[in-house]
Design a protein around this motif. Structure first.
Motif, PDB file in Angstrom:
ATOM      1  N   VAL A  27       0.835  -1.207   0.000  1.00  0.00           N
ATOM      2  CA  VAL A  27       0.000   0.000   0.000  1.00  0.00           C
ATOM      3  C   VAL A  27       0.871   1.259   0.000  1.00  0.00           C
ATOM      4  O   VAL A  27       0.662   2.181  -0.796  1.00  0.00           O
ATOM      5  N   ASN A  30       2.705   1.765  -3.346  1.00  0.00           N
ATOM      6  CA  ASN A  30       1.810   2.287  -4.393  1.00  0.00           C
ATOM      7  C   ASN A  30       1.513   3.772  -4.183  1.00  0.00           C
ATOM      8  O   ASN A  30       1.495   4.550  -5.136  1.00  0.00           O
ATOM      9  N   SER A 326      -5.563  -4.887  -1.804  1.00  0.00           N
ATOM     10  CA  SER A 326      -6.639  -4.467  -2.707  1.00  0.00           C
ATOM     11  C   SER A 326      -7.795  -3.857  -1.920  1.00  0.00           C
ATOM     12  O   SER A 326      -8.398  -2.867  -2.350  1.00  0.00           O
ATOM     13  N   SER A 329      -6.754  -0.488  -0.947  1.00  0.00           N
ATOM     14  CA  SER A 329      -6.834   0.399  -2.113  1.00  0.00           C
ATOM     15  C   SER A 329      -8.256   0.887  -2.334  1.00  0.00           C
ATOM     16  O   SER A 329      -8.489   2.048  -2.690  1.00  0.00           O
ATOM     17  N   THR A 333      -8.770   4.777  -2.231  1.00  0.00           N
ATOM     18  CA  THR A 333      -8.977   5.406  -3.542  1.00  0.00           C
ATOM     19  C   THR A 333     -10.361   5.165  -4.114  1.00  0.00           C
ATOM     20  O   THR A 333     -10.714   5.769  -5.123  1.00  0.00           O
TER      21      THR A 333
END
Length: 394
Positions: A27, A30, A326, A329, A333
């Motif tokens: 995380v 990214n 994921s 994320s 986001t």
């Protein structure tokens, strides 16, 4: 604390710790590589320098942990001099994983240049199976049919998760490549161009897949080789009064020394010109430092995982971290995932349950067999077996 002495709850804590650290690393990495509004990619830090800093930090962390075990700075100096410099042959052995990782990185660049991201990621998940094969060769570990089945379920689950995340990007890349190809074909013989393009594309795909499969074996061999090294207990080291954890931190330091050398070479090859122009720490910020620190913590957790569990459980932790990353994320986001992601996530969790239950059953059978061998009835195999050659006549 020996490998067999770690209790099941502590092993669970270790597994969860590696999963959480790996998730945080994914995380944060990214986020740190995301281009902020009003900036471009040139403002980002060079990933090769962060890898080098992480390897240096791993050496510092392992040295600190070794110091904590020895509780004496003078003894620390003596141990490092004796174990790393005086016993240089043992140190050289830890160069093997570092060299293999360099080969793996080069294969990665070649594979990514010939495959779309989805094909690359799905093929690379074969490392879940190649790791078990290499463990059979190097460590003699034999898996039951149920455990192999769990690994295949894990492979399918991870592939579904990866495909769900990458397919949109891969489609855009394919569309762009197709449009570029159409422009290049204007004014040329379309039939011959298509035939040549098809042959070149087939060769590129095959060579890319072969390179990716080579990566899976490199990853498996490096991991299993290091696991074999950290599990080995030479008698000469035991006579020095070093605990198993002390030996583990020494192995870590030996490995990270060579990793630093290879990481420094990657800095020079990949970003040498940019580093010379903008500086080694160009683009660094607080989040970059967090990425480096988490990466070093992940190295320590991985070493403990290989010492007290094995590479297969490490792969399970990595797969679980993909699912958790994921989810993070999505929370950060708002990125949405389809049914493939949820099915893949379920299969990843289910495969871990299958593998763990099979491992528990195998361990119980092994203990039962051992107990039966130790407690044998009168007149059984506890008596010597005579052959005609050792029977004496009265």
């Amino acid at each position: 604390m020996g490998t067999e002495e770690m209790s099941k709850p502590w092993k669970m804590v270790l597994f969860c710790s590696l999963t959480i650290v790996t998730t945080a690393n994914i995380v944060c990495m990214n986020l740190s590589r995301t281009v902020q509004p009003g900036t471009d990619k040139s403002s980002l830090y060079y990933s090769s320098t962060s890898v080098f800093c992480a390897e240096l930090t791993k050496i510092a962390l392992s040295t600190s942990l070794l110091m904590f075990e020895l509780r004496s700075f003078s003894r620390l100096k003596d141990v490092l001099r004796n174990e790393i410099l005086m016993q240089w042959r043992e140190t050289i052995k830890l160069s093997v994983p570092a060299i293999v990782y360099v080969i793996q990185n080069n294969l990665s660049f070649f594979a990514l240049g010939n495959l779309d991201p989805a094909t690359y990621q799905v093929t690379y998940q074969l490392k879940l199976l190649t790791t078990a094969l290499v463990m059979r060769v190097l460590l003699g570990k034999i898996l039951s049919n149920k455990q192999w089945g769990a690994l295949f379920v894990l492979l399918i689950g991870v592939c579904l998760v990866e495909v769900e995340k990458i397919v949109p990007v891969a489609s855009d890349v394919s569309a762009h490549a197709h449009a570029t190809g159409l422009k290049a074909q204007r004014g040329e013989d379309r039939e011959s161009s298509r035939a040549l393009e098809s042959a070149n594309a087939s060769f590129a795909i095959i060579s890319g897949i072969m390179a990716t499969i080579g990566m899976t074996f490199c990853s498996a061999f490096a991991g299993v080789y290091f696991e074999k090294m950290v599990r080995s207990q030479p008698n000469k080291n035991r006579s020095n009064g070093l605990s198993e954890l002390s030996l583990l931190w020494i192995k870590n330091i030996q490995l990270y020394i060579f990793s630093c050398v290879s990481a420094l070479g990657a800095c020079w090859l990949n970003d040498g010109a940019n580093i010379a122009q903008n500086g080694f720490f160009h683009g660094y910020n607080t989040l970059t430092v967090v990425v480096v620190l988490i990466g070093s913590a992940g190295g320590t957790a991985t070493a403990l995982m290989l010492k007290y569990l094995d590479n297969i459980y490490k792969n399970f932790a990595s797969s679980m971290s993909l699912v958790l990353a994921s989810i993070c994320s999505f929370l950060l986001t708002g990125q949405l995932y389809g049914p493939k992601f949820f099915l893949g996530s379920f299969l990843v969790c289910f495969s871990l349950f299958i593998y763990q239950s099979a491992s528990t059953t195998a361990a119980a059978k092994s203990r039962t067999t051992s107990d039966q061998a130790q407690i044998s009835p009168k007149g059984s195999t506890s008596l010597p077996i005579y052959t005609p050659n050792n029977i004496t006549k009265a």
